[in-house]
Design a protein around this motif. Structure first.
Motif, PDB file in Angstrom:
ATOM      1  N   GLN A 109       0.826  -1.213   0.000  1.00  0.00           N
ATOM      2  CA  GLN A 109       0.000   0.000   0.000  1.00  0.00           C
ATOM      3  C   GLN A 109       0.858   1.260   0.000  1.00  0.00           C
ATOM      4  N   ILE A 130      -5.527  -4.728  -1.228  1.00  0.00           N
ATOM      5  CA  ILE A 130      -4.559  -3.631  -1.354  1.00  0.00           C
ATOM      6  C   ILE A 130      -5.278  -2.305  -1.564  1.00  0.00           C
ATOM      7  N   CYS A 131      -6.256  -2.332  -2.436  1.00  0.00           N
ATOM      8  CA  CYS A 131      -6.914  -1.087  -2.861  1.00  0.00           C
ATOM      9  C   CYS A 131      -8.129  -0.763  -2.006  1.00  0.00           C
ATOM     10  N   THR A 132      -7.902  -0.580  -0.714  1.00  0.00           N
ATOM     11  CA  THR A 132      -8.978  -0.154   0.178  1.00  0.00           C
ATOM     12  C   THR A 132      -9.287   1.323  -0.091  1.00  0.00           C
ATOM     13  N   PHE A 150      -6.666   3.928  -0.607  1.00  0.00           N
ATOM     14  CA  PHE A 150      -5.707   3.730  -1.703  1.00  0.00           C
ATOM     15  C   PHE A 150      -6.403   3.532  -3.045  1.00  0.00           C
ATOM     16  N   CYS A 171      -4.604   3.312  -6.672  1.00  0.00           N
ATOM     17  CA  CYS A 171      -4.699   2.048  -7.414  1.00  0.00           C
ATOM     18  C   CYS A 171      -5.256   2.279  -8.813  1.00  0.00           C
TER      19      CYS A 171
END
Length: 360
Positions: A271, A345-347, A350, A354
């Protein structure tokens, strides 16, 4: 004994002998498989710490998954040393008392763990050195990653980034946060990193050795004061220390951040890479490492020789090859291997980064 009784006994004896021959001629088990009808085996897995999240989140479940598939009748004995070498020895002794057939040990302290190997040898129990090397000639087998190559990839990535950014070699220098001196792998990582950095023309301002993120952050903070305006990059042996270096720089108001390396492809590290705070990390295919450790454990439990790719200090070894990861190849490495999903990863924090990096 009358003739009828003699004939009956003779026929029975023949069938007993034939039965023994048939049972004794069953096909040998393939490598990495359990032996049908054999006594259920006990496999011990000892991991070193919980500070580095990969051990509990990746290594343990991957090893358990592989062992269950290879040997459904095997029993897994598990313990984590929580960064305590004495505790790890006690855990190993407990497993030996429980009749473990093979110990798979990722040592907290590679030198101190020789005592585990000695205790196991006394009971004729083979020990597999997993991930971190154990300094003992009596280790039966070793499963690890090519940690010298890890350091080479990290050092080369940092040097290439600095050159790509047009940073002159006489403009400043690099801080190096190496791994703890109790970890034999750390020495190999450091060796590999120095091979790339020392030949680059960029000087090393200072070095420190720890796997403790809090220690790393305090040290970097002190170096920022000592070398104000002179630090052009931070070599970090893993993601935990890399995150600490970034935290120290942000606290000191460093902007823009200098490139920072890492290892373990941790979720937080990935991240930070997506966000642009950390430059790169190293992804070791941990699932394959754990799988081969389980295969080797089952082989040794069944008296077979595990598959090796090389020898390290005279010990048969299987080495995985590391992969350098930056924002450009996260999708083709950790996401492709299902190490982490893009959604993990792409919460929300982010998502925009992303999308910009086309990670989905």
């Amino acid at each position: 004994m009358n003739n009828l009784l003699r004939k009956t006994v003779g026929v029975s004896a023949i069938f007993l002998v034939l039965g023994g021959l048939v049972s004794g001629c069953s096909a040998p088990a393939e490598p990495g498989t359990s032996v049908p009808g054999a006594t259920a085996k006990k496999i011990g897995l000892l991991l070193p710490e919980v500070t580095t999240l990969r051990y509990e989140e990746k290594d343990k479940p991957y090893f358990t998954e592989a062992l269950t598939s290879l040997c459904p009748d095997c029993t897994l004995l598990y313990a984590n040393a929580s960064s305590d070498a004495s505790k790890q020895l006690q855990q190993a002794q407990s497993m030996l008392t429980q009749g473990v057939n093979v110990l798979v040990v990722d040592p907290y302290d590679g030198v101190a763990a020789a005592s585990i190997v000695q205790a196991a040898k006394a009971q004729k129990v083979p020990v597999i050195s997993y991930d971190r090397l154990i300094k003992s000639p009596d280790v039966a087998f070793s499963i690890s990653n090519d940690y010298t190559k890890v350091g080479e990839l990290q050092g080369a990535a940092l040097v290439d980034k600095l050159k790509a950014d047009g940073v002159a070699t006489d403009k400043g220098g690099i801080l190096m946060i190496n791994g703890a001196e109790t970890d034999p792998n750390a020495a190999n990582i450091k060796k590999g990193a120095h091979s790339a950095i020392d030949a680059s023309g960029y000087k090393v301002l200072a070095e420190y050795a720890t796997w403790d993120p809090a220690e790393a952050q305090n040290w970097v903070a002190s170096q920022l004061t000592k070398f104000t305006g002179q630090i052009v990059g931070v070599y970090s042996a893993n993601d935990g220390n890399g995150g600490s270096a970034i935290a120290a720089m942000k606290a000191a108001g460093v902007h823009p951040l200098v490139p920072v390396t890492g290892l373990d492809a941790s979720l937080a590290g990935l991240q930070r890479i997506v966000a642009g705070d950390q430059y790169m990390t190293i992804y070791n295919p941990f699932r394959e490492e754990a799988k081969h450790a389980a295969m080797a454990a089952v082989d040794l439990a069944n008296g077979k020789t595990p598959e090796s790719t090389t020898t390290v200090d005279g010990i048969p070894t299987f080495l995985n090859l590391p992969i350098a990861v930056n924002v450009s190849n996260i999708t083709d490495t950790v996401i492709k291997d299902d190490f982490y999903k893009a959604s993990e990863i792409c919460t929300a924090n982010f998502a925009a980064a992303c999308a910009k990096a086309n990670i989905k």
